[in-house]
Design a protein around this motif. Structure first.
Motif, short mmCIF file in Angstrom:
data_model
loop_
_atom_site.label_atom_id
_atom_site.label_comp_id
_atom_site.label_asym_id
_atom_site.label_seq_id
_atom_site.Cartn_x
_atom_site.Cartn_y
_atom_site.Cartn_z
N CYS A 410 0.79 -1.25 0.04
CA CYS A 410 -0.10 0.09 -0.08
C CYS A 410 0.91 1.16 -0.11
CB CYS A 410 -1.18 0.01 1.19
SG CYS A 410 -1.87 1.63 1.59
N ASP A 411 0.67 2.31 -0.84
CA ASP A 411 1.41 3.41 -0.78
C ASP A 411 0.52 4.65 -1.02
OD1 ASP A 411 0.65 3.35 -3.79
OD2 ASP A 411 2.55 2.66 -4.33
N ALA A 412 -0.81 4.39 -0.74
CA ALA A 412 -1.97 5.49 -0.83
C ALA A 412 -1.47 6.76 -0.12
CB ALA A 412 -3.23 4.81 0.04
N CYS A 413 -0.69 6.90 0.84
CA CYS A 413 -0.32 8.24 1.42
C CYS A 413 0.41 8.95 0.41
CB CYS A 413 0.16 8.15 2.89
SG CYS A 413 1.22 6.93 3.05
N LEU A 414 1.32 8.18 -0.56
CA LEU A 414 2.06 8.74 -1.35
C LEU A 414 1.46 9.09 -2.59
CD1 LEU A 414 5.11 6.40 -0.44
CD2 LEU A 414 4.55 8.62 0.71
N THR A 415 0.49 8.03 -3.09
CA THR A 415 0.01 8.23 -4.29
C THR A 415 -1.68 8.28 -4.56
OG1 THR A 415 -0.58 5.92 -4.40
CG2 THR A 415 1.56 6.47 -5.22
N ALA A 416 -2.44 8.21 -3.22
CA ALA A 416 -3.84 8.35 -3.38
C ALA A 416 -4.26 7.28 -3.74
CB ALA A 416 -4.36 9.74 -4.01
N ASP A 417 -3.52 6.20 -4.25
CA ASP A 417 -3.98 4.72 -4.68
C ASP A 417 -4.61 3.93 -3.37
OD1 ASP A 417 -4.86 2.66 -6.22
OD2 ASP A 417 -2.68 2.14 -6.54
#
Ligand code: SF4
Length: 486
Positions: A410-417
């Motif tokens: 998960c990289d959502a905080c970096l990419t909003a994915d």
């Protein structure tokens, strides 16, 4: 902590640090052969005694306790499906306990002596939950470990000569003398009983998509932890090496920000050839400033937590390596402190990409409005922090540094994915707001941004408070703990 001797469970929990809650006298009264423990890092739900973990219920002719690391994203859907009145559950972890308790009651049926099976009920309940959850549960005779189908938060299995251990991080196994068996897989339920250890898979295979939190590698987990088979210290050193390749600077000394910036600083120094030095001393008796909910306290906290070594840094051009910048409060205070101590130049190097989006899976980083990189460019952030230069490690380099670049992250905080959709209404006090939540006590969404912001439509997508939990612990014989030291 919850302990069972096979016939009775005893739960002791309170607010504060583990050493403030437990002493030899209290521990001596906790007799049994299986136990769970959890140190909560509050995200959904206020920081209150009721929300301290583990959560405990009597239901279905038995009793059980649960520790939860992570954050559910469908709390509203679940409370609606159970027709729960406001305030019946005060956190997502409390909601998990309530959900399991109700199903135990149903499974036990109307017979006076009916006893439901915790593991059987869990296989029904778990697929209804969405979001991040690594769980440890115990009833009188069984220990259960659960990892959600994305495996956002870690959980591992260890073995003692005469028992089993579940823990968030592998160092907990070392502390109790257990050997590492394996990581609990995303979407797996481990049931430990007198008959041994059994693995269940309650989710259909298409729902299982590993997305381990990338920030476990960057910051959250201990450096001596192993995730995806990689030791985190070595991964963090590689982050520093790749950062040196990507963002060189002319300087006299590389300084790491204790503790989680130190391995990357070591790597930066090694790769750049610029000497490594101790420029900052950490006060061991102050916790992570990241956890403090109040921005003013966080800024003060950095001065209590870090002290510059003036003789070492005076008149030097410093490369200062840290793992991340979330709000910028502590970094700004640190740069000012280094300059006051005589540093000639301060070049910030960050071993992760800009943290632009809130986390909803177990890290309480605040709203988008509080994240310094939400809509500022790197140069603007650098100006705000008062540094001479600023550079972040690129996402691909970060994944490469983990040693397992193709593993699911998960990289959502970096990419909003965001791997699991997040309702825009999700907020920290979401379950409590209708039963007297007091803005100001722990309310984040009303906090003003502490740095200059650009005008414009920058609040796209989810813009609410984030989540999470944390902890460590160990049981004797069989035991379990969830959480991180965050
Ligand atoms: Fe980790 Fe960021 Fe994903 Fe949250 S959003 S689980 S901090 S990678």
């Amino acid at each position: 902590m919850a302990v069972s001797d096979g016939t009775t469970m005893m739960v002791v929990k309170d607010m504060g640090l583990v050493t403030q809650v437990f002493n030899d006298y209290k521990l001596a009264g906790l007799l049994g052969y299986l136990a769970i423990g959890h140190t909560r890092y509050s995200t959904t739900g206020s920081s209150s005694w009721h929300n301290a973990q583990p959560m405990y219920r009597q239901a279905g002719g038995t009793e059980f306790a649960v520790g939860h690391n992570g954050n559910l994203t469908n709390t509203q859907e679940l409370t609606a499906s159970m027709a729960m009145l406001p305030g019946m559950a005060t956190s997502d972890s409390d909601l998990i306990a309530e959900l399991v308790a109700r199903e135990l009651d149903i499974a036990a049926g109307p017979a006076p002596n009916g006893v439901a099976s915790l593991s059987a009920v869990l296989t029904e309940v778990l697929p209804r939950m969405k979001g991040a959850f690594s769980l440890v549960l115990a009833d009188r005779c069984n220990l259960v470990g659960v990892r959600d189908p994305n495996g956002f938060r870690p959980l591992c299995l260890g073995k003692l000569d005469d028992g089993w251990v579940l823990a968030s991080e592998t160092p907990a196994l070392d502390i109790v003398g257990a050997h590492f068996v394996r990581e609990v897989e995303p979407g797996e339920v481990i049931v430990i009983s007198a008959d041994g250890c059994q693995s269940l898979r309650p989710w259909p295979p298409e729902r299982v998509q590993p997305r381990l939190c990338l920030f476990e590698f960057v910051y959250l987990a201990r450096p001596d932890s192993r995730l995806y088979g990689q030791e985190l210290h070595a991964a963090r050193v590689r982050m520093g090496e790749l950062l040196a390749d990507q963002a060189p600077a002319a300087a006299d000394m590389v300084v790491g920000v204790p503790d989680s910036g130190l391995p990357a600083a070591e790597g930066y120094s090694r790769r750049s050839g610029i000497p490594y030095g101790h420029g900052l001393v950490k006060n061991r008796y102050i916790g992570r400033t990241f956890i403090n909910p109040d921005p003013g306290q966080r800024a003060l906290g950095v001065r209590r937590k870090l002290n510059p070594l003036r003789e070492t840094i005076r008149a030097k051009r410093l490369i200062v390596v840290d793992d991340s910048i979330v709000r910028g409060t502590t970094t700004r205070a640190m740069v000012a402190m280094l300059r006051e101590a005589g540093a000639k130049e301060v070049h910030l190097r960050i071993s992760s990409p800009p943290y632009r989006w809130p986390c909803f899976y177990g890290l309480d980083t605040g709203t988008r409005a509080e994240l310094i990189a939400a809509d500022l460019e790197v140069g603007e952030i650098c100006d705000y922090l008062g540094a001479d230069s600023l550079a972040y490690l690129a996402l691909e380099a970060l994944k490469k540094a983990t040693g397992v670049p193709s593993a699911g992250f998960c990289d959502a905080c970096l990419t909003a994915d965001y791997p699991v959709p997040v309702p825009t209404s999700l907020s920290k006090p979401g379950l409590e707001v209708s039963v007297g939540w007091r803005p100001g006590s722990r309310e984040r969404d009303t906090l003003a941004a502490p740095f200059p912001r650009r005008a414009g439509p920058t609040q796209a997508g989810a813009d609410q408070a984030g989540p999470g939990q944390a902890g460590a612990g160990a049981g004797a014989g069989a035991g379990a703990s969830t959480g991180t030291d965050s």
